[in-house]
Design an enzyme around this catalytic site. Structure first.
Site, PDB file in Angstrom:
ATOM      1  N   PRO A   1      23.565 -17.042 -23.761  1.00  7.08           N
ATOM      2  CA  PRO A   1      23.435 -15.696 -24.265  1.00  7.08           C
ATOM      3  C   PRO A   1      22.344 -14.920 -23.562  1.00  7.08           C
ATOM      4  CG  PRO A   1      23.242 -17.340 -26.008  1.00  7.08           C
ATOM      5  CD  PRO A   1      23.042 -18.021 -24.705  1.00  7.08           C
ATOM      6  N   GLU A   2      22.746 -13.833 -22.972  1.00  7.14           N
ATOM      7  CA  GLU A   2      21.797 -12.882 -22.420  1.00  7.14           C
ATOM      8  C   GLU A   2      21.749 -11.723 -23.404  1.00  7.14           C
ATOM      9  OE1 GLU A   2      22.373 -12.310 -18.160  1.00  7.14           O
ATOM     10  OE2 GLU A   2      23.639 -14.072 -18.094  1.00  7.14           O
TER      11      GLU A   2
ATOM     12  N   HIS B   1      27.182 -30.231 -33.839  1.00  6.00           N
ATOM     13  CA  HIS B   1      26.301 -29.291 -33.136  1.00  6.00           C
ATOM     14  C   HIS B   1      25.884 -28.121 -34.007  1.00  6.00           C
ATOM     15  CE1 HIS B   1      27.033 -31.676 -29.663  1.00  6.00           C
ATOM     16  NE2 HIS B   1      28.299 -31.335 -29.583  1.00  6.00           N
TER      17      HIS B   1
ATOM     18  N   ARG C   1      23.393 -27.764 -26.779  1.00  4.41           N
ATOM     19  CA  ARG C   1      22.266 -28.232 -25.957  1.00  4.41           C
ATOM     20  C   ARG C   1      20.928 -28.164 -26.674  1.00  4.41           C
ATOM     21  NH1 ARG C   1      22.873 -25.852 -19.985  1.00  4.41           N
ATOM     22  NH2 ARG C   1      21.174 -27.299 -19.630  1.00  4.41           N
TER      23      ARG C   1
END
Length: 284
Positions: free
Chosen positions: A2-3, A102, A120
């Site tokens: 995500p930017e 997750h 992650r």
DNA sequence: AGTTAAACCTGGTTGC
DNA sequence: TGCAACCAGGTTTAAC
């Protein structure tokens, strides 16, 4: 992943639906980048305020709800500073099933469950008593100006670029001159501005700085319209993927023809990140 | 002080 | 088919 566009798309998806929601419970999964900083049991008893964004961080204000019986102690106000890291996404679920492997944070509210999925685990959810108090303020302190802030004039942007000797692509990623551009949009904005990613930041002329700022705004704005980019994990609060990646000019297109001139797009590693560019269209 | 590498972590893809 | 190597949207922290 995500930017800025992806984070802003996420913010827009949860802000109004969560406004005024009562926190009923919170659940933690595996550890994220930093500890929550409070016990999950302390979160119920708050209501959710307007969700804001700073850079790639989201701020979820949690306002104290006064106890009606006067028996329980007063809740401390504060909020959650959230970051999606490389692979995080937030979903607002009306029917939250069992958390998957997750799903590392749930905020169960009267208006749905806000669930952070982050394979992650570079993302974070951190309690802070206020946006301008530690730890939130500490994390936000190093951020440069917002790309769409009118105060960020071409002159100021140019001045910021002049302060660095590192390659301009690296400086964009560092976020000190302007926040919001990650690897995709830094590559795309430099391409659109016709600036070579290896060009030293302090060697960028005033007119080129102005063009870069405009290109960055155009790129981020376009990505926002398209719901951001989904390379693999990203989806908005309603589970929708972004589609900007399909019209990237250079990002992820090594060996494919440059859309402007047809010369094969190059890939090289800069500051441990892949940089994609057109060696013909982007000048040093 | 500013720039660059290492670290955090998981999973998908590629190549032998 | 198996397995090692490499790759991925980010950012802090430590080291030149």
């Amino acid at each position: 992943m995500p930017e800025l566009p992806e984070v802003e798309v996420t913010r827009r998806g949860i802000d109004l639906p969560l406004r005024g929601a009562l926190v009923l419970a919170a659940r933690l999964g595996k550890p994220l980048r930093w500890p929550l900083g409070c016990a999950p049991e302390e979160l119920p008893g708050h209501s959710v305020g307007p969700v804001s964004r700073r850079g790639k961080y989201l701020w979820l204000p949690l306002l104290p709800v006064l106890a009606t019986d006067g028996a329980s102690g007063r809740q401390a106000g504060g909020g959650l500073l959230m970051h999606l890291g490389m692979s995080g996404s937030l979903a607002l679920l009306q029917q939250a099933g069992e958390p998957g492997p997750h799903d590392h944070f749930d905020l169960v509210t009267s208006q749905g469950t806000l669930r952070l999925n982050d394979p992650r685990r570079f993302g974070a959810v951190v309690w802070s008593a206020a946006l301008d108090a530690a730890p939130a303020a500490t994390l936000l302190a190093r951020l440069g100006p917002e790309p769409f802030d009118p105060e960020l004039t071409p002159a100021r942007f140019h001045a910021a670029l002049q302060r660095h000797t590192a390659p301009v692509k690296t400086v964009l990623l560092a976020g000190g001159a302007v926040v919001g551009a990650g690897n995709i949009y830094a590559c795309e904005a430099l391409f659109q501005a016709g600036i070579h990613p290896l060009l030293h930041s302090n060697r960028i002329s005033r007119p080129r700085a102005e063009r870069l700022l405009a290109a960055l705004r155009a790129t981020l704005g376009r990505a926002l319209e398209l719901g951001g980019s989904t390379l693999r994990d990203f989806s908005d609060a309603h589970g929708m993927a972004g589609s900007y990646q399909a019209q990237a000019a250079v990002y992820g297109r090594a060996g494919l023809p440059c859309p402007k001139c047809g010369v094969p797009v190059k890939r090289r590693v800069q500051a441990q990140r892949a940089t994609y560019f057109c060696s013909h269209c982007q000048k040093r």
